[in-house]
Design a protein around this motif. Sequence first.
Motif: not given
Length: 186
Positions: A5-22
Amino acid sequence: MSAAPQEYPYQQADPELALKYAIHHMKGDRAEIIEGVIEQVVPTWGHERAITSIRRQLDPRLIELDCEPGSGNLDLPGSANWYIPDLAVVPSRLVDAGGVLVPDQTLLVVEVTSESNGETDRVVKRRRYAEYGAPLYLLVDRQERACTLFCTPGPLGYTLVDGPHPFGTPVRLPQPFGVELATDRF
């Protein structure tokens, strides 16, 4: 043989910001987040009548103060909360700047209870509005048929409480409003 599997340098999402954005970018239905739970905002005619009565009484003073009444989004940063109050009064310059506001930028927040959310408005939102610095919180409790004004916010809640006043008893809003609200149409 399969490739590793290839590793991608994704940043960990901030759950609070993701939920509020949605929530903030939902099309159609309006929703708020109360202690991490998404709840649809569906005002009733009874809610609307109470809010309309308050707005009409405040309008002359809001023009003088250069403020806007509305039910826009209020973020509570650092928490799983994103509120849509029944009514908030904010300075026009903040509305003109765009973006999301926080409770300490309001002059007044009003919540009108319903059977489904009464305890949330009485307890949770009152505590959070105080914690986030909303200077005045008016609770129009349709089940108890009373209004209560909470003033002087702090991290442990509001330190001044005026009420509950039975519907039909005027409620005095302090400065900068300096008006007496008739409550007989709530």
